[in-house]
Motif scaffolding. Structure first.
Motif, PDB file in Angstrom:
ATOM      1  N   GLY A 197       0.863  -1.379  -0.084  1.00  0.00           N
ATOM      2  CA  GLY A 197      -0.075   0.111  -0.140  1.00  0.00           C
ATOM      3  C   GLY A 197       0.801   1.073  -0.039  1.00  0.00           C
ATOM      4  N   SER A 198       2.031   1.051  -0.058  1.00  0.00           N
ATOM      5  CA  SER A 198       3.025   2.521   0.009  1.00  0.00           C
ATOM      6  C   SER A 198       3.063   2.891  -1.240  1.00  0.00           C
ATOM      7  CB  SER A 198       4.393   2.101   0.264  1.00  0.00           C
ATOM      8  OG  SER A 198       5.206   1.506  -0.596  1.00  0.00           O
ATOM      9  N   VAL A 199       3.252   4.312  -1.437  1.00  0.00           N
ATOM     10  CA  VAL A 199       3.239   5.117  -2.742  1.00  0.00           C
ATOM     11  C   VAL A 199       4.200   4.480  -3.877  1.00  0.00           C
ATOM     12  CG1 VAL A 199       5.065   6.694  -2.015  1.00  0.00           C
ATOM     13  CG2 VAL A 199       3.031   7.477  -3.331  1.00  0.00           C
ATOM     14  N   ILE A 200       5.532   4.014  -3.433  1.00  0.00           N
ATOM     15  CA  ILE A 200       6.328   3.702  -4.576  1.00  0.00           C
ATOM     16  C   ILE A 200       5.640   2.576  -5.452  1.00  0.00           C
ATOM     17  CG2 ILE A 200       8.487   2.636  -4.926  1.00  0.00           C
ATOM     18  CD1 ILE A 200       8.469   5.352  -3.584  1.00  0.00           C
ATOM     19  N   PRO A 201       5.005   1.424  -5.020  1.00  0.00           N
ATOM     20  CA  PRO A 201       4.654   0.459  -5.876  1.00  0.00           C
ATOM     21  C   PRO A 201       3.173   0.964  -6.590  1.00  0.00           C
ATOM     22  CG  PRO A 201       4.862  -0.635  -3.866  1.00  0.00           C
ATOM     23  CD  PRO A 201       5.153   0.888  -3.570  1.00  0.00           C
ATOM     24  N   LEU A 202       2.638   2.065  -6.157  1.00  0.00           N
ATOM     25  CA  LEU A 202       1.493   2.884  -6.881  1.00  0.00           C
ATOM     26  C   LEU A 202       2.056   3.484  -7.955  1.00  0.00           C
ATOM     27  CD1 LEU A 202      -1.378   3.694  -7.208  1.00  0.00           C
ATOM     28  CD2 LEU A 202      -0.862   5.391  -5.567  1.00  0.00           C
ATOM     29  N   PHE A 203       3.185   4.302  -7.640  1.00  0.00           N
ATOM     30  CA  PHE A 203       3.742   5.095  -8.725  1.00  0.00           C
ATOM     31  C   PHE A 203       4.288   4.321  -9.887  1.00  0.00           C
ATOM     32  CE2 PHE A 203       4.593   9.059  -6.015  1.00  0.00           C
ATOM     33  CZ  PHE A 203       3.391   9.533  -6.035  1.00  0.00           C
ATOM     34  N   LYS A 204       5.118   3.138  -9.622  1.00  0.00           N
ATOM     35  CA  LYS A 204       5.734   2.083 -10.447  1.00  0.00           C
ATOM     36  C   LYS A 204       4.506   1.667 -11.188  1.00  0.00           C
ATOM     37  CE  LYS A 204       9.800   0.975  -8.067  1.00  0.00           C
ATOM     38  NZ  LYS A 204      10.583  -0.120  -7.520  1.00  0.00           N
ATOM     39  N   ASN A 205       3.480   1.295 -10.968  1.00  0.00           N
ATOM     40  CA  ASN A 205       2.524   0.720 -11.717  1.00  0.00           C
ATOM     41  C   ASN A 205       1.743   1.511 -12.551  1.00  0.00           C
ATOM     42  OD1 ASN A 205       0.475  -1.518 -12.252  1.00  0.00           O
ATOM     43  ND2 ASN A 205      -0.977  -0.183 -11.035  1.00  0.00           N
ATOM     44  N   GLN A 206       1.771   2.994 -12.040  1.00  0.00           N
ATOM     45  CA  GLN A 206       1.094   3.987 -12.939  1.00  0.00           C
ATOM     46  C   GLN A 206       2.300   4.339 -14.177  1.00  0.00           C
ATOM     47  OE1 GLN A 206       0.446   7.169  -9.954  1.00  0.00           O
ATOM     48  NE2 GLN A 206      -1.683   6.550  -9.566  1.00  0.00           N
ATOM     49  N   ILE A 207       3.493   4.260 -13.751  1.00  0.00           N
ATOM     50  CA  ILE A 207       4.493   4.587 -14.794  1.00  0.00           C
ATOM     51  C   ILE A 207       4.452   3.418 -15.803  1.00  0.00           C
ATOM     52  CG2 ILE A 207       6.947   4.799 -15.520  1.00  0.00           C
ATOM     53  CD1 ILE A 207       7.096   5.946 -12.564  1.00  0.00           C
ATOM     54  N   ALA A 208       4.424   2.080 -15.506  1.00  0.00           N
ATOM     55  CA  ALA A 208       4.356   1.029 -16.414  1.00  0.00           C
ATOM     56  C   ALA A 208       3.161   1.058 -17.382  1.00  0.00           C
ATOM     57  CB  ALA A 208       4.151  -0.325 -15.595  1.00  0.00           C
ATOM     58  N   HIS A 209       1.967   1.736 -16.863  1.00  0.00           N
ATOM     59  CA  HIS A 209       0.797   1.974 -17.681  1.00  0.00           C
ATOM     60  C   HIS A 209       0.692   3.108 -18.558  1.00  0.00           C
ATOM     61  CE1 HIS A 209      -0.635  -1.546 -14.962  1.00  0.00           C
ATOM     62  NE2 HIS A 209      -1.176  -1.705 -16.085  1.00  0.00           N
ATOM     63  N   GLY A 210       2.148   3.919 -18.585  1.00  0.00           N
ATOM     64  CA  GLY A 210       1.727   4.944 -19.291  1.00  0.00           C
ATOM     65  C   GLY A 210       1.454   6.405 -18.532  1.00  0.00           C
ATOM     66  N   GLY A 211       1.159   6.265 -17.204  1.00  0.00           N
ATOM     67  CA  GLY A 211       0.792   7.550 -16.548  1.00  0.00           C
ATOM     68  C   GLY A 211      -0.785   7.811 -16.783  1.00  0.00           C
ATOM     69  N   PRO A 212      -1.183   8.821 -16.020  1.00  0.00           N
ATOM     70  CA  PRO A 212      -0.427   9.797 -15.089  1.00  0.00           C
ATOM     71  C   PRO A 212      -0.145   9.023 -13.920  1.00  0.00           C
ATOM     72  CG  PRO A 212      -2.656  10.162 -14.983  1.00  0.00           C
ATOM     73  CD  PRO A 212      -2.603   9.026 -15.940  1.00  0.00           C
ATOM     74  N   VAL A 213       1.082   9.648 -13.237  1.00  0.00           N
ATOM     75  CA  VAL A 213       1.221   9.564 -11.912  1.00  0.00           C
ATOM     76  C   VAL A 213       0.546  10.393 -11.106  1.00  0.00           C
ATOM     77  CG1 VAL A 213       3.120   9.732 -10.139  1.00  0.00           C
ATOM     78  CG2 VAL A 213       3.435   8.522 -12.418  1.00  0.00           C
ATOM     79  N   THR A 214      -0.113  10.285 -10.072  1.00  0.00           N
ATOM     80  CA  THR A 214      -1.090  10.823  -9.242  1.00  0.00           C
ATOM     81  C   THR A 214      -0.639  11.143  -7.823  1.00  0.00           C
ATOM     82  OG1 THR A 214      -2.412   9.038  -8.632  1.00  0.00           O
ATOM     83  CG2 THR A 214      -3.094  10.282 -10.610  1.00  0.00           C
ATOM     84  N   LEU A 215      -0.835  12.475  -7.212  1.00  0.00           N
ATOM     85  CA  LEU A 215      -0.465  12.584  -5.868  1.00  0.00           C
ATOM     86  C   LEU A 215      -1.198  13.740  -5.467  1.00  0.00           C
ATOM     87  CD1 LEU A 215       2.436  15.043  -5.572  1.00  0.00           C
ATOM     88  CD2 LEU A 215       2.535  13.874  -7.773  1.00  0.00           C
ATOM     89  N   THR A 216      -1.416  13.920  -4.153  1.00  0.00           N
ATOM     90  CA  THR A 216      -2.493  14.536  -3.674  1.00  0.00           C
ATOM     91  C   THR A 216      -2.309  16.061  -3.494  1.00  0.00           C
ATOM     92  OG1 THR A 216      -1.846  13.948  -1.479  1.00  0.00           O
ATOM     93  CG2 THR A 216      -3.720  12.582  -2.469  1.00  0.00           C
ATOM     94  N   ASN A 217      -0.990  16.295  -3.450  1.00  0.00           N
ATOM     95  CA  ASN A 217      -0.533  17.867  -3.122  1.00  0.00           C
ATOM     96  C   ASN A 217       1.013  17.849  -3.606  1.00  0.00           C
ATOM     97  OD1 ASN A 217       0.502  20.265  -1.557  1.00  0.00           O
ATOM     98  ND2 ASN A 217      -1.590  20.438  -1.261  1.00  0.00           N
ATOM     99  N   LYS A 218       1.363  18.946  -4.317  1.00  0.00           N
ATOM    100  CA  LYS A 218       2.857  19.201  -4.872  1.00  0.00           C
ATOM    101  C   LYS A 218       3.636  19.415  -3.639  1.00  0.00           C
ATOM    102  CE  LYS A 218       5.076  21.561  -8.702  1.00  0.00           C
ATOM    103  NZ  LYS A 218       4.933  22.824  -9.504  1.00  0.00           N
ATOM    104  N   TYR A 219       2.861  19.783  -2.564  1.00  0.00           N
ATOM    105  CA  TYR A 219       4.038  20.142  -1.378  1.00  0.00           C
ATOM    106  C   TYR A 219       4.182  19.267  -0.244  1.00  0.00           C
ATOM    107  CZ  TYR A 219       3.765  24.517  -4.003  1.00  0.00           C
ATOM    108  OH  TYR A 219       3.674  25.575  -4.909  1.00  0.00           O
ATOM    109  N   ILE A 220       3.314  18.024  -0.449  1.00  0.00           N
ATOM    110  CA  ILE A 220       3.119  17.183   0.425  1.00  0.00           C
ATOM    111  C   ILE A 220       4.541  16.460   0.759  1.00  0.00           C
ATOM    112  CG2 ILE A 220       2.380  15.192  -0.934  1.00  0.00           C
ATOM    113  CD1 ILE A 220       0.332  14.391   1.320  1.00  0.00           C
ATOM    114  N   THR A 221       4.845  16.226   1.975  1.00  0.00           N
ATOM    115  CA  THR A 221       6.253  15.527   2.345  1.00  0.00           C
ATOM    116  C   THR A 221       5.979  14.172   3.283  1.00  0.00           C
ATOM    117  OG1 THR A 221       6.666  16.817   4.125  1.00  0.00           O
ATOM    118  CG2 THR A 221       7.334  17.573   2.077  1.00  0.00           C
TER     119      THR A 221
END
Length: 620
Positions: free
Chosen positions: A455-479
């Motif tokens: 459930g961490s963000v890394i596998p989610l991002f990798k999966n989205q990249i593998a499918h051509g995007g987009p990569v989604t996040l909730t806020n540009k400044y979130i840390t």
């Protein structure tokens, strides 16, 4: 050469026999010139078979017929020279014993010619492989990645050799980079060292490099991070060979090359553990890990095994994860006394049965619902599993005289803005108050997000990249704070060694990472251009989500431990009676399924809880 198969050794022996005799004939010719050559060579015929047998026997002793000469190194060449010299010495002794009219001049010349012929013939294997490799490269170069290799050491040489010799390899080595000034301009198997790390960008552009391969198994984390920061500025895919501890027998092959992960970019030094302190409380003990099939729980099990427990009990409600872990541990550690039990921490009777039958000495409590958005939708389930589940396990630990109870907590428990974080804060309050009335040492370990966990963000991002995007996040400044799964598990074990009772151990998570930068880096590492090849979309904060996480409440303070990455927050709650009353009130609310009352009760129990509204709460 590969087609020779089983006939390779007999052909080599036959070829060596011809070359040895040719060497002696030439030696007689040069030593006695043409006029006397026939007279002396006739004498040699009498012992030619014996001399040949001596040489072949020495070659066997020096294992010349066991080497893969297509990949011969300095060692093989030294063995060949040694075999020829040893055979020549034995031959000299033999002819002296039988009184044959050999001169030392003939013997020395014959040895020199033998070395020349034997090595020359074997060199032809490498020339053949190199020639066919070049042909293969030329034939399929349009299908191959143009590669820049960073590091001009032994690992780079092995990789380049395999790239050139294998028709299956998808790489063509174009350039080598190394920071050692004396290596610049030198060649490694025909590939030139063109510069140092400062030249990576210009060389990548000038040579149309498609892939950058870091081939330094012993690279320091700080150096790796610096090089990766430079490589990210190119448009190349970035790959890396594993560290020396991952390479079997020190050999490197193309099959071991892997993509650069986000862990490589963190530049974190390996955790140094007090192994004696950990072994002191785990060795020969029965260890129970609740949630043992999950990301953290399973890694805890892998780390615990290294310290020789008497018995390891994995307790989990999800049978698939538990089964996979059981198969893995049984295969790797066949002598391990392992029990894998299915059950829920909500089921107090099941827990009592487990504690009665196995009498665990140490409990690591990792079972929990942890996904923030899901728990916002199902707050009752979060309370049932996290709060009441933790209380059930803690009470059993107290009643059955467990030595230490270590609970896995989270940075989301600090000034929580979501139900999951609030439940984890309640869990901390339970174990701190339980510690006051129990002989068991109850402690919690608090840390942030774990890279690669379920459930961490890394596998989610990798999966989205593998499918051509987009990569989604909730806020540009979130840390967020990040650490690797092994790092987290190791520090949990180390915290257990420091447990005196009631502490909340806070792990040093390093600097917080911007999630937007994380997405950007992952896209770059995958060989794409962010917002060009792969879009990054900002969707707005979800309910219960913070812009940044905290590891400490203001009233807790911090004290150091013996470990540089572990700190202690002082206990802030100690009244078990009050906690029990509040849990009774929670039980009534859950029975009535009153969500609004539940929210108010959570605020009452955890005063720092402040429910957020998601997209409206985006200010820093």
């Amino acid at each position: 050469m590969k087609a020779l198969g089983k006939w390779k050794k007999p052909i080599l022996i036959l070829s060596d026999a011809v070359l040895i005799n040719l060497a002696y004939i030439l030696a007689f010719y040069f030593r006695y010139n043409y006029r006397n050559f026939k007279f002396y060579s006739n004498d040699y015929k009498e012992i030619a078979i014996i001399v040949t047998v001596i040489y072949i026997a020495c070659f066997y002793l020096f294992k010349l017929y066991e080497s893969l000469w297509s990949y011969a190194s300095v060692d093989e060449f030294m063995l060949a020279i040694g075999g020829c010299i040893a055979a020549d010495i034995i031959t000299i002794a033999f002819v002296r014993i039988i009184g044959h009219p050999f001169t030392y001049g003939v013997s020395i010349l014959a040895c020199a010619f033998s070395i020349l012929f034997i090595l020359g013939f074997r060199m032809s294997f490498r020339v053949y492989e190199r020639f066919t490799g070049i042909i293969n490269c030329n034939v399929s170069k349009n299908d191959r990645n143009r590669v820049m290799i960073i590091g001009a050491g032994a690992a780079a040489a092995m990789v380049i050799k395999e790239m050139k010799s294998s028709s299956q390899a998808n790489y063509t080595p174009i350039a080598v980079i190394d920071d050692e000034p004396y290596k610049k301009g030198k060649n490694i198997l025909g590939v030139k060292v063109l510069g140092n790390r400062k030249d990576i960008l210009s060389i990548a552009k000038a040579k149309d490099i498609e892939t950058i391969l870091i081939a330094i198994p012993t690279i320091e984390d700080e150096d790796k991070q610096q090089i990766l920061e430079i490589c990210k500025k190119t448009k190349c895919k970035i790959e890396i060979i594993p560290g020396m501890y991952e390479i079997i027998n020190g050999k490197v092959s193309l099959s071991q090359i892997r993509k650069v992960d986000i862990e490589d970019l963190l530049g974190r030094k390996a955790v140094v553990l007090d192994t004696e302190g950990i072994a002191g409380y785990i060795q020969n003990k029965t260890i129970l890990v609740t949630g043992g099939g999950g990301s953290i729980g399973s890694e805890l099990c892998r780390q615990i095994i290294k310290f020789a427990p008497k018995q390891l009990i994995v307790f989990d409600i999800y049978e698939n994860n538990a089964y996979d872990l059981q198969i893995e541990l049984k295969y790797k550690y066949p002598k391990l006394d392992l029990k894998v039990l299915i059950g829920s921490v909500r089921d107090k009777k099941r827990l009592e049965d487990v504690f009665t039958k196995y009498s665990p000495d140490i409990v690591f409590h990792a079972a929990a619902h942890k996904h923030v958005p899901l728990m916002e939708e199902s707050p009752m389930e979060a309370i049932k599993n996290n709060v009441f589940g933790t209380y059930n396990v803690a009470e059993c630990a107290h009643r059955f005289n467990v030595e230490r109870f270590v609970m896995i907590s989270t940075d989301k428990a600090v000034n929580p803005t979501n139900v999951m974080g609030a439940t984890k804060r309640m869990c901390e309050m339970i174990i701190q108050s339980m510690d006051k009335i129990s002989k068991t040492h109850f402690v919690a370990v608090r840390f942030g997000n774990v890279l690669g966990s379920n459930g961490s963000v890394i596998p989610l991002f990798k999966n989205q990249i593998a499918h051509g995007g987009p990569v989604t996040l909730t806020n540009k400044y979130i840390t967020r704070f990040f650490m690797t799964i092994p790092e987290a598990a190791q520090l949990v074990l180390q915290s257990g060694a420091y447990a005196q009772g009631g502490e909340i151990f806070v792990l040093d998570m390093g600097k917080p990472v911007k999630i937007y930068d994380l997405a950007w880096d992952l896209i770059k590492l995958s060989g794409f251009e962010p917002n060009k090849d792969i879009k990054i979309e900002v969707t707005g904060l979800r309910p219960g989500e913070k812009l940044y996480e905290e590891l400490l409440m203001s009233e807790e303070g911090l004290t150091n431990t013996e470990h540089a990455k572990i700190f202690i927050g002082k206990p802030t709650f100690s009244d078990l009676g009050v906690m029990k009353e509040r849990m009774k009130e929670l039980a009534v609310i859950i029975e009535a399924n009153d969500v609004d009352a539940l929210t108010n009760k959570i605020k009452d129990i955890v005063p720092t809880y402040k429910k957020t509204g998601g997209e409206d709460d985006q200010a820093v």
